[in-house]
Design a protein around this motif. Structure first.
Motif, PDB file in Angstrom:
ATOM      1  N   ASP A  52       0.821  -1.209   0.000  1.00 55.49           N
ATOM      2  CA  ASP A  52       0.000   0.000   0.000  1.00 55.49           C
ATOM      3  C   ASP A  52       0.858   1.262   0.000  1.00 55.49           C
ATOM      4  OD1 ASP A  52      -2.639  -1.272   0.216  1.00 55.49           O
ATOM      5  OD2 ASP A  52      -1.952  -1.900   2.208  1.00 55.49           O
ATOM      6  N   TYR A  53       1.983   1.189   0.714  1.00 58.87           N
ATOM      7  CA  TYR A  53       2.845   2.361   0.818  1.00 58.87           C
ATOM      8  C   TYR A  53       4.314   2.001   0.603  1.00 58.87           C
ATOM      9  CZ  TYR A  53      -1.086   5.026   2.650  1.00 58.87           C
ATOM     10  OH  TYR A  53      -2.286   5.643   2.791  1.00 58.87           O
ATOM     11  N   PHE A  54       5.039   2.933  -0.001  1.00 59.80           N
ATOM     12  CA  PHE A  54       6.488   2.845  -0.127  1.00 59.80           C
ATOM     13  C   PHE A  54       7.106   3.900   0.775  1.00 59.80           C
ATOM     14  CE2 PHE A  54       5.087   1.477  -4.482  1.00 59.80           C
ATOM     15  CZ  PHE A  54       5.449   0.148  -4.334  1.00 59.80           C
ATOM     16  N   LEU A  55       8.104   3.514   1.562  1.00 62.59           N
ATOM     17  CA  LEU A  55       8.842   4.446   2.405  1.00 62.59           C
ATOM     18  C   LEU A  55      10.198   4.684   1.768  1.00 62.59           C
ATOM     19  CD1 LEU A  55       7.944   3.011   5.942  1.00 62.59           C
ATOM     20  CD2 LEU A  55       6.747   4.753   4.597  1.00 62.59           C
ATOM     21  N   VAL A  56      10.290   5.759   1.018  1.00 63.20           N
ATOM     22  CA  VAL A  56      11.492   6.053   0.234  1.00 63.20           C
ATOM     23  C   VAL A  56      12.521   6.717   1.140  1.00 63.20           C
ATOM     24  CG1 VAL A  56      12.406   7.255  -1.781  1.00 63.20           C
ATOM     25  CG2 VAL A  56      10.101   6.273  -1.849  1.00 63.20           C
ATOM     26  N   LEU A  57      13.703   6.118   1.194  1.00 64.46           N
ATOM     27  CA  LEU A  57      14.739   6.511   2.158  1.00 64.46           C
ATOM     28  C   LEU A  57      16.071   6.711   1.440  1.00 64.46           C
ATOM     29  CD1 LEU A  57      15.426   4.752   5.555  1.00 64.46           C
ATOM     30  CD2 LEU A  57      17.244   4.909   3.858  1.00 64.46           C
ATOM     31  N   ASP A  58      16.807   7.737   1.861  1.00 69.56           N
ATOM     32  CA  ASP A  58      18.149   7.939   1.297  1.00 69.56           C
ATOM     33  C   ASP A  58      19.015   8.667   2.324  1.00 69.56           C
ATOM     34  OD1 ASP A  58      19.666   7.892  -1.559  1.00 69.56           O
ATOM     35  OD2 ASP A  58      20.223   9.690  -0.443  1.00 69.56           O
ATOM     36  N   PHE A  59      19.917   7.930   2.981  1.00 69.98           N
ATOM     37  CA  PHE A  59      20.795   8.528   3.985  1.00 69.98           C
ATOM     38  C   PHE A  59      21.927   9.305   3.321  1.00 69.98           C
ATOM     39  CE2 PHE A  59      19.783   4.541   6.630  1.00 69.98           C
ATOM     40  CZ  PHE A  59      18.733   5.164   7.277  1.00 69.98           C
ATOM     41  N   GLU A  60      22.412  10.314   4.040  1.00 71.66           N
ATOM     42  CA  GLU A  60      23.716  10.913   3.754  1.00 71.66           C
ATOM     43  C   GLU A  60      24.587  10.664   4.975  1.00 71.66           C
ATOM     44  OE1 GLU A  60      24.468  11.956   0.810  1.00 71.66           O
ATOM     45  OE2 GLU A  60      22.401  11.809   0.105  1.00 71.66           O
ATOM     46  N   ALA A  61      25.896  10.522   4.751  1.00 71.52           N
ATOM     47  CA  ALA A  61      26.790  10.158   5.849  1.00 71.52           C
ATOM     48  C   ALA A  61      28.096  10.937   5.762  1.00 71.52           C
ATOM     49  CB  ALA A  61      27.088   8.657   5.812  1.00 71.52           C
ATOM     50  N   THR A  62      28.809  10.970   6.878  1.00 66.23           N
ATOM     51  CA  THR A  62      30.128  11.606   6.891  1.00 66.23           C
ATOM     52  C   THR A  62      31.044  10.903   5.896  1.00 66.23           C
ATOM     53  OG1 THR A  62      30.749  10.157   8.733  1.00 66.23           O
ATOM     54  CG2 THR A  62      29.975  12.381   9.289  1.00 66.23           C
ATOM     55  N   CYS A  63      31.964  11.659   5.303  1.00 67.22           N
ATOM     56  CA  CYS A  63      32.837  11.078   4.277  1.00 67.22           C
ATOM     57  C   CYS A  63      34.084  11.927   4.088  1.00 67.22           C
ATOM     58  CB  CYS A  63      32.087  10.948   2.940  1.00 67.22           C
ATOM     59  SG  CYS A  63      31.397  12.500   2.321  1.00 67.22           S
ATOM     60  N   GLU A  64      35.068  11.321   3.467  1.00 64.86           N
ATOM     61  CA  GLU A  64      36.297  11.986   3.075  1.00 64.86           C
ATOM     62  C   GLU A  64      36.466  11.849   1.558  1.00 64.86           C
ATOM     63  OE1 GLU A  64      38.260  13.787   4.873  1.00 64.86           O
ATOM     64  OE2 GLU A  64      37.535  13.349   6.887  1.00 64.86           O
ATOM     65  N   LYS A  65      37.299  12.690   0.979  1.00 60.52           N
ATOM     66  CA  LYS A  65      37.423  12.722  -0.477  1.00 60.52           C
ATOM     67  C   LYS A  65      38.191  11.542  -1.036  1.00 60.52           C
ATOM     68  CE  LYS A  65      38.572  15.752  -4.344  1.00 60.52           C
ATOM     69  NZ  LYS A  65      39.036  17.126  -4.737  1.00 60.52           N
ATOM     70  N   SER A  66      39.305  11.188  -0.412  1.00 59.91           N
ATOM     71  CA  SER A  66      40.173  10.149  -0.986  1.00 59.91           C
ATOM     72  C   SER A  66      39.739   8.757  -0.550  1.00 59.91           C
ATOM     73  CB  SER A  66      41.624  10.381  -0.576  1.00 59.91           C
ATOM     74  OG  SER A  66      41.812  10.109   0.792  1.00 59.91           O
ATOM     75  N   ASN A  67      39.930   7.792  -1.439  1.00 60.11           N
ATOM     76  CA  ASN A  67      39.639   6.395  -1.098  1.00 60.11           C
ATOM     77  C   ASN A  67      40.528   5.898   0.029  1.00 60.11           C
ATOM     78  OD1 ASN A  67      37.657   6.181  -3.070  1.00 60.11           O
ATOM     79  ND2 ASN A  67      39.116   5.544  -4.645  1.00 60.11           N
ATOM     80  N   GLN A  68      41.767   6.370   0.068  1.00 61.18           N
ATOM     81  CA  GLN A  68      42.701   5.960   1.119  1.00 61.18           C
ATOM     82  C   GLN A  68      42.187   6.400   2.489  1.00 61.18           C
ATOM     83  OE1 GLN A  68      46.682   7.394   0.552  1.00 61.18           O
ATOM     84  NE2 GLN A  68      47.505   6.333   2.346  1.00 61.18           N
ATOM     85  N   VAL A 144       2.342   5.382   9.802  1.00 61.08           N
ATOM     86  CA  VAL A 144       2.460   4.198   8.945  1.00 61.08           C
ATOM     87  C   VAL A 144       1.882   2.949   9.612  1.00 61.08           C
ATOM     88  CG1 VAL A 144       4.025   2.732   7.632  1.00 61.08           C
ATOM     89  CG2 VAL A 144       4.541   5.163   7.900  1.00 61.08           C
ATOM     90  N   VAL A 145       2.421   2.562  10.739  1.00 59.58           N
ATOM     91  CA  VAL A 145       2.093   1.281  11.355  1.00 59.58           C
ATOM     92  C   VAL A 145       0.631   1.194  11.758  1.00 59.58           C
ATOM     93  CG1 VAL A 145       2.613  -0.293  13.246  1.00 59.58           C
ATOM     94  CG2 VAL A 145       4.462   0.994  12.146  1.00 59.58           C
ATOM     95  N   THR A 146       0.090   2.258  12.331  1.00 61.17           N
ATOM     96  CA  THR A 146      -1.288   2.207  12.825  1.00 61.17           C
ATOM     97  C   THR A 146      -2.325   2.231  11.704  1.00 61.17           C
ATOM     98  OG1 THR A 146      -1.269   4.622  13.076  1.00 61.17           O
ATOM     99  CG2 THR A 146      -0.716   3.295  15.017  1.00 61.17           C
ATOM    100  N   SER A 147      -1.912   2.476  10.489  1.00 65.99           N
ATOM    101  CA  SER A 147      -2.864   2.540   9.374  1.00 65.99           C
ATOM    102  C   SER A 147      -3.332   1.160   8.924  1.00 65.99           C
ATOM    103  CB  SER A 147      -2.212   3.261   8.179  1.00 65.99           C
ATOM    104  OG  SER A 147      -1.139   2.482   7.655  1.00 65.99           O
ATOM    105  N   GLU A 148      -2.681   0.113   9.429  1.00 66.36           N
ATOM    106  CA  GLU A 148      -3.006  -1.272   9.064  1.00 66.36           C
ATOM    107  C   GLU A 148      -2.853  -1.510   7.568  1.00 66.36           C
ATOM    108  OE1 GLU A 148      -6.810  -2.260  10.642  1.00 66.36           O
ATOM    109  OE2 GLU A 148      -6.131  -2.180  12.730  1.00 66.36           O
ATOM    110  N   LYS A 149      -1.996  -0.747   6.952  1.00 65.95           N
ATOM    111  CA  LYS A 149      -1.688  -0.923   5.542  1.00 65.95           C
ATOM    112  C   LYS A 149      -0.280  -1.512   5.406  1.00 65.95           C
ATOM    113  CE  LYS A 149      -5.414   1.178   3.889  1.00 65.95           C
ATOM    114  NZ  LYS A 149      -6.401   0.533   2.999  1.00 65.95           N
ATOM    115  N   SER A 150      -0.051  -2.229   4.324  1.00 69.71           N
ATOM    116  CA  SER A 150       1.277  -2.824   4.108  1.00 69.71           C
ATOM    117  C   SER A 150       2.244  -1.762   3.598  1.00 69.71           C
ATOM    118  CB  SER A 150       1.179  -3.971   3.100  1.00 69.71           C
ATOM    119  OG  SER A 150       0.664  -3.516   1.866  1.00 69.71           O
ATOM    120  N   PHE A 151       3.514  -1.926   3.926  1.00 69.46           N
ATOM    121  CA  PHE A 151       4.522  -0.948   3.509  1.00 69.46           C
ATOM    122  C   PHE A 151       5.870  -1.629   3.355  1.00 69.46           C
ATOM    123  CE2 PHE A 151       4.688  -1.036   8.118  1.00 69.46           C
ATOM    124  CZ  PHE A 151       6.045  -1.054   8.393  1.00 69.46           C
ATOM    125  N   ILE A 152       6.753  -0.976   2.620  1.00 69.63           N
ATOM    126  CA  ILE A 152       8.126  -1.457   2.465  1.00 69.63           C
ATOM    127  C   ILE A 152       9.024  -0.263   2.144  1.00 69.63           C
ATOM    128  CG2 ILE A 152       7.948  -1.928  -0.032  1.00 69.63           C
ATOM    129  CD1 ILE A 152       9.695  -4.450   0.522  1.00 69.63           C
TER     130      ILE A 152
END
Length: 250
Positions: A52-68, A144-152
Motif C-alpha cells: 500500500d505504501y512505499f517508504l522512500v529513504l536515502d541517507f547521507e553520511a560523513t565522508c572523506e574525499k580520498s579512497n585511502q 504508517v504502522v497504525t494505518s493497518e496498511k502494508s509498507f516497504i
C-alpha cells in the motif's frame, strides 16, 4: 498463452514473426504482428503493487574525499529522510526528515559539506542517531504502522539498509527495528524493467533520471532531494509496468 514463430515464406527473402494465439477447443489462429510495438514499454499499463505504501529513504553520511582516507574512516549518518508514498498514485503523504549529529567524527570535512550541502551547524544542532531513531519510530507509529496498511522501504542500492544503518547501530549498541529489514532496491527494479543497469560515473540516480528522460529535483547527494528523485523514477517505472518487489525476491 502464446508463442512467437519466425517463418520464411516460400520464394521470399522476407522473414515475418507470427503469433500463435491459443483459442478455445485448441483452435489456433495465425496473425502477423509487430513484435516491437506489442512489447514496447509505452504499451504496458500500470500494474497493482504488492504494498500500500512505499517508504522512500536515502541517507547521507560523513565522508572523506580520498579512497585511502575512507578505508580507515568510520562513517556516520548525518541526514535521515523518509517519504511515505501512496502506491496507487505515487504521491507523498507524509515526510520524516532529520539531520543527525555524528559523534565518532563530529567535525564534517570540507568535502562532505560541499558534496551534501549539509553544514556543521546543521549537525551540531541535531540529535544523535539513537534519539533520531526514537523520533522516527514515533513517526512510524503515527503515520504508517497504525494505518493497518502494508509498507516497504525503497532505496537506491543496498548501502542504506544492508550496510550503513546496521553497521552504525551495531557499533553504537542501538537496537535496529525489524521493519528496516525488507526493502526494494530501485536500481534492480530499473534494470529489470529497462533491460540495462544505470551505469553512469556520477551515480545511479542521475543515470536513471537521464535514461528515463526525467528532470532532476534539487541537488544530488542531498537526502531529501534524492528521495524526491527516487519517487520520480518509481512513478516512471510503474508506468512501464514495473511491480516493485523486496530485495530478496528480485
Amino acid at each position: 498463452m502464446f508463442s512467437i514463430l519466425t517463418l520464411k515464406a516460400s520464394g521470399s527473402r522476407s522473414v515475418k514473426p507470427l503469433i500463435l494465439v491459443a483459442c478455445r477447443h485448441y483452435k489456433v489462429r495465425k496473425k502477423p504482428i509487430d513484435i516491437h510495438a506489442v512489447f514496447h514499454p509505452r504499451n504496458i499499463s500500470r500494474q497493482p503493487q504488492l504494498y500500500d505504501y512505499f517508504l522512500v529513504l536515502d541517507f547521507e553520511a560523513t565522508c572523506e574525499k580520498s579512497n585511502q582516507a575512507m578505508n580507515c574512516f568510520q562513517q556516520e549518518i548525518i541526514e535521515f529522510p523518509v517519504h511515505k508514498v501512496n502506491s496507487n498514485n505515487f504521491e507523498t503523504e507524509a515526510v520524516f526528515h532529520s539531520f543527525v549529529k555524528p559523534v565518532i567524527n563530529p567535525q564534517l570535512s570540507n568535502y562532505c559539506s560541499s558534496l551534501t550541502g549539509i553544514s556543521q551547524v546543521d549537525v551540531d544542532n541535531s540529535l544523535e542517531l539513537s534519539s533520531v531513531l526514537e523520533d522516527f519510530d514515533r513517526w512510524m507509529t503515527n503515520n504508517v504502522v497504525t494505518s493497518e496498511k502494508s509498507f516497504i522501504f525503497v532505496t537506491s542500492g543496498d548501502w542504506d539498509l544492508k550496510k550503513m544503518l546496521p553497521t552504525e547501530c551495531r557499533d553504537k549498541n542501538i537496537q535496529m527495528k525489524s521493519y528496516f529489514t525488507d526493502y526494494v532496491n530501485i536500481n534492480k527494479s530499473f534494470a529489470y524493467t529497462m533491460g540495462k543497469w544505470p551505469r553512469f560515473g556520477k551515480g545511479r540516480i542521475p543515470a536513471m533520471l537521464a535514461l528515463l528522460e526525467l528532470s532532476q529535483i534539487g541537488e544530488f547527494h542531498r537526502g531529501v532531494s534524492d528521495c524526491q528523485n527516487i519517487i520520480s523514477i518509481m512513478k516512471s517505472l510503474a508506468d512501464k509496468g514495473c511491480v516493485f518487489k523486496p530485495e530478496e525476491n528480485t
